[in-house]
Design a protein around this motif. Structure first.
Motif, PDB file in Angstrom:
ATOM      1  N   GLY A 196      -8.658 -18.553  26.524  1.00 40.54           N
ATOM      2  CA  GLY A 196      -8.302 -19.770  27.235  1.00 40.54           C
ATOM      3  C   GLY A 196      -7.419 -20.718  26.446  1.00 40.54           C
ATOM      4  O   GLY A 196      -6.952 -21.718  26.975  1.00 40.54           O
ATOM      5  N   ARG A 197      -7.150 -20.408  25.196  1.00 39.69           N
ATOM      6  CA  ARG A 197      -6.330 -21.280  24.344  1.00 39.69           C
ATOM      7  C   ARG A 197      -5.590 -20.418  23.326  1.00 39.69           C
ATOM      8  O   ARG A 197      -5.886 -19.246  23.177  1.00 39.69           O
ATOM      9  CB  ARG A 197      -7.172 -22.355  23.659  1.00 39.69           C
ATOM     10  CG  ARG A 197      -8.519 -21.915  23.223  1.00 39.69           C
ATOM     11  CD  ARG A 197      -9.363 -22.983  22.530  1.00 39.69           C
ATOM     12  NE  ARG A 197     -10.340 -23.558  23.435  1.00 39.69           N
ATOM     13  CZ  ARG A 197     -10.567 -24.844  23.559  1.00 39.69           C
ATOM     14  NH1 ARG A 197      -9.936 -25.687  22.825  1.00 39.69           N
ATOM     15  NH2 ARG A 197     -11.453 -25.299  24.399  1.00 39.69           N
ATOM     16  N   PRO A 198      -4.690 -21.027  22.605  1.00 37.73           N
ATOM     17  CA  PRO A 198      -3.970 -20.258  21.582  1.00 37.73           C
ATOM     18  C   PRO A 198      -4.964 -19.687  20.549  1.00 37.73           C
ATOM     19  O   PRO A 198      -5.963 -20.329  20.229  1.00 37.73           O
ATOM     20  CB  PRO A 198      -3.044 -21.288  20.928  1.00 37.73           C
ATOM     21  CG  PRO A 198      -2.900 -22.372  21.943  1.00 37.73           C
ATOM     22  CD  PRO A 198      -4.174 -22.382  22.730  1.00 37.73           C
ATOM     23  N   PRO A 199      -4.693 -18.475  20.036  1.00 36.75           N
ATOM     24  CA  PRO A 199      -5.627 -17.811  19.122  1.00 36.75           C
ATOM     25  C   PRO A 199      -6.014 -18.648  17.898  1.00 36.75           C
ATOM     26  O   PRO A 199      -7.175 -18.654  17.492  1.00 36.75           O
ATOM     27  CB  PRO A 199      -4.885 -16.547  18.697  1.00 36.75           C
ATOM     28  CG  PRO A 199      -3.883 -16.306  19.768  1.00 36.75           C
ATOM     29  CD  PRO A 199      -3.539 -17.647  20.329  1.00 36.75           C
ATOM     30  N   CYS A 200      -5.065 -19.345  17.343  1.00 31.11           N
ATOM     31  CA  CYS A 200      -5.350 -20.163  16.147  1.00 31.11           C
ATOM     32  C   CYS A 200      -6.322 -21.291  16.485  1.00 31.11           C
ATOM     33  O   CYS A 200      -7.277 -21.544  15.751  1.00 31.11           O
ATOM     34  CB  CYS A 200      -4.047 -20.720  15.603  1.00 31.11           C
ATOM     35  SG  CYS A 200      -4.265 -21.667  14.092  1.00 31.11           S
ATOM     36  N   GLU A 201      -6.075 -21.967  17.603  1.00 29.68           N
ATOM     37  CA  GLU A 201      -6.947 -23.050  18.057  1.00 29.68           C
ATOM     38  C   GLU A 201      -8.347 -22.526  18.369  1.00 29.68           C
ATOM     39  O   GLU A 201      -9.356 -23.149  18.028  1.00 29.68           O
ATOM     40  CB  GLU A 201      -6.364 -23.654  19.341  1.00 29.68           C
ATOM     41  CG  GLU A 201      -6.129 -25.133  19.291  1.00 29.68           C
ATOM     42  CD  GLU A 201      -5.581 -25.609  20.613  1.00 29.68           C
ATOM     43  OE1 GLU A 201      -6.389 -25.801  21.552  1.00 29.68           O
ATOM     44  OE2 GLU A 201      -4.361 -25.790  20.699  1.00 29.68           O
TER      45      GLU A 201
END
Length: 94
Positions: A70-75
């Protein structure tokens, strides 16, 4: 005379044992209250750090039910690590 004395000693032993049991129960209750307070404090700190997240009461359950993507992998990795760290703090009692 001796049987009465032994009866009194036996009763005194029981009273002392009950007293120890009450003290142990009180000590256990205080420790439980400290753990609860710590868990509440850690959850409050986490809620401040992650205001947009609905974490609920059980952080371990949040980790189990979290759906990736649901969000960027890093976040996403940072969010999950922050929650894991909070769960570890609660378990360690720090």
């Amino acid at each position: 005379m001796a049987p009465r004395l032994f009866g009194l000693l036996r009763e005194r032993k029981r009273e002392l044992k009950r007293g120890r049991t009450r003290r142990a129960a009180a000590r256990h209750a205080r420790a439980h209250a400290r753990r609860q307070h710590l868990a509440e404090r850690v959850r409050a700190e986490l809620a401040e750090e992650l205001p947009d997240e609905d974490l609920g009461e059980d952080l371990a359950e949040y980790l189990e039910l979290y759906e990736r993507g649901g969000r960027p992998p890093c976040e996403e990795a940072e969010l999950l690590q922050t929650v894991r760290d909070a769960v570890d703090r609660i378990e360690r009692g720090h």
